[in-house]
Design an enzyme around this catalytic site. Structure first.
Site, PDB file in Angstrom:
ATOM      1  N   ARG A  90       6.196 -14.643 -12.447  1.00 26.37           N
ATOM      2  CA  ARG A  90       8.064 -13.625 -11.366  1.00 26.37           C
ATOM      3  C   ARG A  90       9.159 -15.321 -11.963  1.00 26.37           C
ATOM      4  O   ARG A  90       9.684 -14.180 -11.815  1.00 26.37           O
ATOM      5  CB  ARG A  90       7.368 -14.002  -9.708  1.00 26.37           C
ATOM      6  CG  ARG A  90       8.983 -13.727  -9.168  1.00 26.37           C
ATOM      7  CD  ARG A  90       8.598 -12.795  -8.134  1.00 26.37           C
ATOM      8  NE  ARG A  90      10.135 -12.975  -6.845  1.00 26.37           N
ATOM      9  CZ  ARG A  90       9.966 -11.991  -5.668  1.00 26.37           C
ATOM     10  NH1 ARG A  90       8.881 -12.803  -5.184  1.00 26.37           N
ATOM     11  NH2 ARG A  90      10.770 -11.949  -5.653  1.00 26.37           N
ATOM     12  N   ASN A 144       4.428  -3.726  -7.411  1.00 26.15           N
ATOM     13  CA  ASN A 144       5.748  -3.631  -7.396  1.00 26.15           C
ATOM     14  C   ASN A 144       5.365  -3.794  -9.449  1.00 26.15           C
ATOM     15  O   ASN A 144       4.520  -4.024  -9.671  1.00 26.15           O
ATOM     16  CB  ASN A 144       6.198  -4.007  -7.554  1.00 26.15           C
ATOM     17  CG  ASN A 144       7.684  -4.425  -6.342  1.00 26.15           C
ATOM     18  OD1 ASN A 144       7.857  -2.837  -5.889  1.00 26.15           O
ATOM     19  ND2 ASN A 144       8.003  -4.863  -4.948  1.00 26.15           N
ATOM     20  N   CYS A 164       7.227   1.474  -0.351  1.00 25.29           N
ATOM     21  CA  CYS A 164       8.064   0.397   0.137  1.00 25.29           C
ATOM     22  C   CYS A 164       8.562   0.349   1.274  1.00 25.29           C
ATOM     23  O   CYS A 164       8.538   1.388   1.557  1.00 25.29           O
ATOM     24  CB  CYS A 164       8.818   0.933  -1.242  1.00 25.29           C
ATOM     25  SG  CYS A 164      10.457  -0.301  -1.512  1.00 25.29           S
ATOM     26  N   HIS A 194      13.210   1.570  -6.071  1.00 24.49           N
ATOM     27  CA  HIS A 194      14.156   0.751  -5.680  1.00 24.49           C
ATOM     28  C   HIS A 194      15.692   1.092  -6.792  1.00 24.49           C
ATOM     29  O   HIS A 194      16.137   0.462  -7.335  1.00 24.49           O
ATOM     30  CB  HIS A 194      13.846  -0.064  -6.356  1.00 24.49           C
ATOM     31  CG  HIS A 194      13.093  -1.722  -5.544  1.00 24.49           C
ATOM     32  ND1 HIS A 194      11.749  -2.499  -6.123  1.00 24.49           N
ATOM     33  CD2 HIS A 194      12.279  -1.629  -4.402  1.00 24.49           C
ATOM     34  CE1 HIS A 194      11.647  -3.328  -5.337  1.00 24.49           C
ATOM     35  NE2 HIS A 194      11.303  -2.407  -4.168  1.00 24.49           N
ATOM     36  N   TYR A 244      18.530  -2.605  -3.740  1.00 25.27           N
ATOM     37  CA  TYR A 244      18.281  -2.968  -5.470  1.00 25.27           C
ATOM     38  C   TYR A 244      19.402  -2.368  -6.221  1.00 25.27           C
ATOM     39  O   TYR A 244      20.051  -2.900  -7.717  1.00 25.27           O
ATOM     40  CB  TYR A 244      17.263  -1.845  -6.226  1.00 25.27           C
ATOM     41  CG  TYR A 244      16.543  -2.968  -4.872  1.00 25.27           C
ATOM     42  CD1 TYR A 244      15.550  -3.700  -6.332  1.00 25.27           C
ATOM     43  CD2 TYR A 244      15.773  -2.743  -3.984  1.00 25.27           C
ATOM     44  CE1 TYR A 244      14.491  -5.028  -5.472  1.00 25.27           C
ATOM     45  CE2 TYR A 244      14.783  -3.072  -3.562  1.00 25.27           C
ATOM     46  CZ  TYR A 244      14.879  -4.790  -4.215  1.00 25.27           C
ATOM     47  OH  TYR A 244      12.940  -5.962  -3.377  1.00 25.27           O
TER      48      TYR A 244
END
Length: 421
Positions: A90, A144, A164, A194, A244
């Site tokens: 990440r 995700n 989500c 998102h 987002y």
């Protein structure tokens, strides 16, 4: 009833356990299996999970294992919440795109594509193991990028629904502003994972009074603060975009911000270190307050609700899920995966009708859907050219020179996770 959580060693898991314990009448679990290859984390999380169940008087049994096949065997539902490559991957997703002046984020843009390429093959392997041991089990995906991962699962013929926590977060915040129970707030939630907008907030159900204009008039400043967007954007849109959308509506400003502060991955890694120390305390028998800063708020309530409905229990009549479009948004292919309100029962989700969308929203949805199609193709079949095309199609990249460099960077940073590289 048996449930399995793949990625059960996540620091998220006590949030889920707390929900299972509090909502045991809605979802009466007899056996809960936490599956994770990281045995040290799994031991800590599993110990806390058992203490939470014991404190709240839940009679269910909690089992931990690193064996996926054993863990998912005979499960009625399997929840996926894994992170291939961990926080280290990440960290990379959130940093190297910034070198091109593109947003570095783990679920969208170039970083989101990297996560999809790492994740889809692993999830499909797990899903095949579920199908072999119990073809009737539902797979609930919280991993995700949820839209792309859910589409991969559905395309492969699995009984899957994506989940989500963005929508339930809005529902709870709107209910607090209105002074009503969250169950009274029905969202006109439309888009892709998102990439969604709240077009309305209705009291009592899908045919209730739309109180979103009232919310924006009376609480627009607080709503905008939650989104980290100027109130002028929300006022101009007349609807509430997800957090987002900030990456699209304020792209360059976000890039400047990300370049001047520690990455979210670094923050989360430090938080996880603290949380795991807390989880090892034998006196701790409830989720710690620090967990609320980790993310995933209300995930447990959404997961319980969805699992209960899919397994024939008493879930809410309407839930926001990720599922096949099937004509809901007429400008998208039927097999696109959208995130909308749906009715959910043992046969799966059925999206509710959606009003005609303003081109301001439908155009971006169509663009990102095209990207997701290319991203899934790259995840399934590999190859530098497929990665390049997906990046070129993404509205947060979109330029030839950027797509070329980002393709090379993506492959370089993810080679150990990409069999074809």
């Amino acid at each position: 009833m048996k449930l399995a959580v793949v990625g059960g060693g996540s620091t998220y898991t006590p949030e889920l356990i707390d929900g299972f314990a509090r909502l045991r009448d809605t979802l009466p679990i007899e056996e809960l299996v936490l599956v994770d290859p990281a045995a040290d984390r799994l031991e800590l999380v599993g110990g806390l999970a058992r203490r939470i169940f014991a404190k709240q008087g839940h009679p269910g049994r909690i089992v931990t294992t690193s064996d996926v096949d054993a863990g998912v065997a005979d499960a009625d539902a399997v929840l996926l919440q894994l992170r291939v490559g961990g926080q280290a991957a990440r960290q990379q997703d959130e940093t190297w795109p910034l070198e091109c002046g593109c947003v570095g984020q783990e679920t969208t843009g170039a970083g989101g594509l990297a996560k999809a390429l790492r994740t889809v093959p692993v999830v499909l392997d797990i899903a095949e193991r579920v199908r072999r041991t119990n073809p009737h089990a539902w797979i609930i995906d919280f991993t995700n990028p949820v839209g792309i991962v859910t589409r991969a699962l559905l395309q492969a013929g699995h009984k899957a629904v994506g989940l989500c926590n963005v929508a339930i977060g809005f529902q709870r915040k709107f209910a607090a502003h209105l002074g009503v129970d969250p169950s009274q707030v029905h969202l006109d939630h439309v888009g892709l994972n998102h990439l969604t907008w709240e077009l309305g907030a209705r009291l009592g159900g899908p045919d209730g009074e739309n109180v979103l204009p009232k919310l924006l008039a009376e609480h627009g400043d607080a709503i905008a603060d939650d989104l980290h967007m100027p109130q002028a954007i929300v006022d101009r849109l007349g609807v509430v975009p997800s957090y987002y959308l900030r990456y699209y509506y304020q792209h360059d400003a976000v890039v400047r911000e990300l370049r001047t502060k520690p990455s979210r991955a670094a923050e989360v890694a430090a938080m996880e270190e603290q949380l795991l120390k807390m989880y090892g305390d034998p006196a701790l028998d409830e989720k710690p307050e620090l967990l609320a800063k980790r993310g995933g708020a209300f995930y447990s309530e959404a997961a319980v609700d969805l699992a209960a409905s899919l397994l024939g229990g008493g879930g809410s009549p309407y839930q926001v899920v990720n599922t096949h479009n099937n004509g809901t948004l007429p400008f998208l292919p039927d097999d696109a995966v959208i995130e909308v309100q749906a009715t959910v029962d043992a046969s799966g989700p059925t999206p509710l009708a959606v009003p005609s969308l303003d081109p301001l929203f439908s155009g971006l949805i169509a663009n990102v859907t095209a990207y997701e199609d290319l991203a899934l193709h790259a995840a399934l079949h590999g190859g530098r050219d497929r990665v390049f095309k997906a990046l070129l199609a993404h509205p947060l990249v979109g330029q030839y020179e950027y797509a070329e460099k980002l393709t090379d960077d993506l492959v370089a940073h993810n080679r150990e996770h990409l069999a074809w590289a």
